[in-house]
Design a protein around this motif. Structure first.
Motif, short mmCIF file in Angstrom:
data_model
loop_
_atom_site.label_atom_id
_atom_site.label_comp_id
_atom_site.label_asym_id
_atom_site.label_seq_id
_atom_site.Cartn_x
_atom_site.Cartn_y
_atom_site.Cartn_z
N SER A 146 36.69 51.92 44.19
CA SER A 146 37.00 51.65 42.79
C SER A 146 37.81 50.37 42.60
O SER A 146 37.92 49.87 41.50
CB SER A 146 37.75 52.84 42.19
N ASN A 147 38.36 49.84 43.70
CA ASN A 147 39.07 48.58 43.58
C ASN A 147 38.23 47.38 44.00
O ASN A 147 38.72 46.26 44.10
CB ASN A 147 40.34 48.62 44.43
N LEU A 177 37.67 45.40 36.65
CA LEU A 177 38.35 44.72 37.74
C LEU A 177 38.13 43.22 37.63
O LEU A 177 37.07 42.78 37.21
CB LEU A 177 37.76 45.17 39.07
#
Lengths: 288, 470
Positions: free
Chosen positions: B345-346, B443
């Motif tokens: 998710s990053n 992001l």
């Protein structure tokens, strides 16, 4: 229809998030034994927010702390505004215990502009005195929709060992069923506590059903399917119930008064039983 | 008889003619217990060879020393099908100048065989070998079972070196890779750490949410119309996938369905299904646990297959082409059914396609099992961060809340509805996930390409950019 009731610790966000998807007919969100004294405040808030925001589709029951604890009033003040279907009072030993809670809820309902009597009760009976007073408890208040047997605390009170065979709670189970049926309410059985022993669970659930229990509670999501299966009507039962109504319709059309099916007269109890079976079958449709 | 035995690894490297700028290869059957890739890199480094392209079927955390070899310029290119989080993090932060090439388990042998990605020297860890290089993974103290991913390397590399810690008498019976492909054999003390190679037994999940997903998955397979005699099946080794296999087994036995074959990475659960009569055969490209290895060794119906036989898109046919159902995981899936299994998710690399997109393309029904959210992040999103498997090959998403069917598969949707399964539009599942978790902030990615995701047909599917280091 409630066949299964699954307990969820009120302080576990992840469990509360998924509580609606685990197949039980009712969810018991617990503020009592599953929650340590230091966690009572946060659990209360978490359970309140979960009921308010998660859009639960199943019946929501909140188990509150006993009336001799310092928590129960705060529990109700926090939870009643989000309108749970039922409250489960704990360590209920007499009709007065129910009255205290019912009156307190009535006060809150009035304050909140809710119709008094909206929130129902399912008292948890888990003391010897409670079992002896089961009928009084079951018939103590119009809010009481069912009573619930807690086997673990009861055996501690009886000073005996809780066993898988369950002989030590046989009397209590029978007495609870008798009291509930006499008062015209439902009755739910204590959880099976060995998470891995499915055979034992099924046997225990079948026995409870044979005594007259409406359904059974569980502490493990993995037990739910088995409990639902045991307390669901079988295909044959459903077919028989349909036949009962078909026969009655036919008799009506033919102007007959007394009718029989498979050599047995269809009387009021048979019709009532058939109606229950069909109602249960309808409620089960498409579910797990 | 000395055969092709050479005295040590450095001697084998020298004889292989390895030079600066060449490509070497490894397989990943020893998984997180592999000691060979690092051992070979250490020898190469000491010999002063640099600027190597490493083609390794998967990179695990045990390959962490690769980071040092990249920093030192010994490794300057990586081609792989999967990359664990440790090396993945370093790559994502921009460690390697040249983007990593990600392929699939089927695409890799296809490109090796066609010459698109030539290998100069293949280093093949073998749990047992004779002195001529007939080798196998079925026996030995470091047994790993199938050597499926190593065949193309052995057969098509310029030179092939077998590295073993169990030298057997010639001729080795029941070999996997034959001596005619092998140039040199090196014996070392230890090729791997058994605890990292396989797990004792794989366990199905106890997580109640995982079990609900598995139950829906099995019921959806039952309702798909595909669960008839001759049924073929693959599932991942993740908890919910295994639980689905268990529920499926119950349904198959109850209905008396006699399947044809189980495929893929094989676990004890697939072995159990075959032994119970659910499948006639197992096609095994990789073993995940000790039961799978034992079965491969002893049961003639449990067969080792090469990665090309498993999934190559350019083979005349491969086993994925005949597959009925595959159950797969996802770190994210978007409303166009594109699946990400490469990044977390990053935005950090922590996986790879493996056989994901091969099986999704081949199977008649590809099914993704995933919870609606993980660690307060929605799994169903508007757009995946990395497209690992294209949405047109993904048929069904199963979550604890319900099932979404790709609009391309209206037939399946109707069947699921008829079976009383909770079917939703995937946008509804996304909305539920967002309602519970909120919408995560986008992001900010860097502007340097750190990896290219190559689809099984050779086209570029997506590009992974660096994660800016704060």
């Amino acid at each position: 229809m409630r066949r299964s009731m699954l307990f969820f610790p009120g302080n576990s966000a992840n469990m509360l998030l998924n509580a609606d998807f685990l197949g039980s007919d009712s969810m018991i969100l617990d503020l009592e034994d599953a929650v340590a004294p230091t966690e009572k405040d946060s659990a209360r808030i978490l359970v309140r927010n979960a009921i308010r925001d998660l859009g639960y589709t199943r019946e929501v029951i909140v188990r509150i702390n006993p009336v001799d604890s310092p928590y129960w009033e705060k529990d109700l003040q926090t939870i009643i505004p989000v309108k749970p279907d039922m409250i489960m009072p704990t360590k209920v030993s007499c009709a007065d215990d129910v009255k205290i809670i019912s009156d307190y809820i009535a006060g809150l309902e009035e304050q909140l502009g809710m119709e008094v009597g909206t929130v129902k009760l399912i008292p948890l009976i888990e003391t010897a005195l409670g079992v002896e007073n089961a009928y009084q408890i079951a018939s103590s208040d119009p809010r009481v929709e069912a009573i619930f047997l807690g086997g673990e605390d009861l055996t501690a009170d009886l000073r005996c060992k809780r066993t898988k065979e369950g002989n030590e709670i046989f009397y209590a189970r029978s007495r609870m069923v008798m009291a509930a049926r006499a008062a015209g309410v439902d009755v739910y059985d204590t959880p099976w506590t060995d998470v891995e022993d499915y055979e034992g669970l099924i046997k225990d659930a079948e026995f409870a059903k044979s005594l007259g229990f409406t359904g059974k509670s569980s502490i493990s999501p993995r037990h739910v399917t088995f409990i639902n299966e045991v307390f669901s009507p079988t295909e044959e039962e459903i077919q028989y119930a349909r036949d009962v109504f078909a026969t009655i319709e036919k008799a009506k059309a033919e102007g007959k008064g007394v009718v029989s099916l498979r050599g047995k007269m269809i009387d009021a109890p048979i019709v009532a039983r058939a109606a229950q079976v069909l109602e249960a079958a309808e409620a089960m449709k498409g579910g797990r | 008889m000395n055969g092709k035995l050479v005295k040590d690894l450095k001697e084998a490297i020298r004889l292989s003619g390895l030079e600066d700028g060449m490509t070497i290869s490894f397989h990943h059957h020893l998984r997180n217990g592999d000691m060979v890739a690092v051992m070979v890199m250490e020898a190469i480094c000491e010999m002063g060879i640099r600027n190597l392209n490493v083609n390794i079927s998967s990179i695990f955390d045990t390959h962490e020393p690769f980071i040092g070899y990249i920093e030192d310029g010994v490794i300057t290119g990586i081609e792989t099908n999967y990359m664990g989080g440790v090396v993945g993090r370093a790559i994502s932060e921009g460690l390697l100048d040249k983007p990593v090439i990600f392929r699939t388990h089927g695409g890799r042998p296809s490109d090796i065989i066609s010459g698109k990605s030539p290998i100069d020297v293949a280093f093949i860890a073998a749990p047992t070998s004779d002195c001529m290089g007939n080798c196998t993974g079925k026996i030995g103290k470091s047994a790993c079972g199938s050597l499926g991913y190593a065949f193309a390397d052995a057969m098509y590399a310029g030179k092939s070196v077998v590295i073993t810690d169990n030298l057997a008498e010639y001729p080795l019976v029941d070999y996997s890779i034959a001596e005619n492909y092998i140039d040199y054999v090196v014996v070392v003390d230890k090729i791997g750490e058994p605890s990292g190679i396989v797990s004792g037994t794989t366990k199905i999940t106890k997580d109640p949410v995982g079990l609900v997903i598995a139950d829906y998955a099995a019921r959806a397979i039952d309702a798909s119309g595909l669960l008839v005699d001759g049924f073929s099946f693959q599932t991942g080794a993740g908890g919910a996938s295994l639980a689905a296999a268990k529920y499926l087994k119950d349904i198959m036995l109850r209905k008396g369905v006699q399947g044809s074959y189980g495929l893929g990475g094989i676990t004890s659960y697939m072995v159990d299904m075959m032994q119970s009569g659910c499948f006639k055969a197992l096609y095994d490209v990789q073993c995940f646990d000790l039961d799978a290895i034992a079965s491969l060794r002893t049961n003639p119906n449990h067969m080792e297959v090469t990665a090309a036989h498993y999934a190559s898109p350019t083979a005349k046919s491969s086993a994925v082409d005949s597959l009925d159902v595959v159950i797969l995981g996802a770190t994210e899936i978007d409303t166009n059914f594109n699946v990400n299994v490469h990044t977390d998710s990053n935005g950090y690399i922590m996986g790879g396609s493996g056989g994901h997109s091969d099986t999704a393309a081949g199977a008649k029904m590809s099914m993704i099992v995933a919870p609606l959210s993980r660690a307060r992040l929605p799994i169903v999103v508007d757009q995946v961060m990395c497209k690992s498997t294209p949405g047109h090959t993904v048929d069904v998403l199963v979550t604890q809340r319900g099932i979404a069917v790709n609009p391309l598969r209206g037939d399946l949707r109707d069947r699921f509805l008829d079976a009383g399964l909770p079917v939703f539009d995937i946008h509804e599942l996304r909305d539920m996930a967002e309602k519970l978790n909120g919408k995560p902030k986008m992001l900010t990615r860097g502007d340097r390409e750190v990896a290219k995701v190559i689809y099984r047909d050779g086209t570029l599917l997506d590009t992974i950019y660096n994660v800016p280091v704060r």
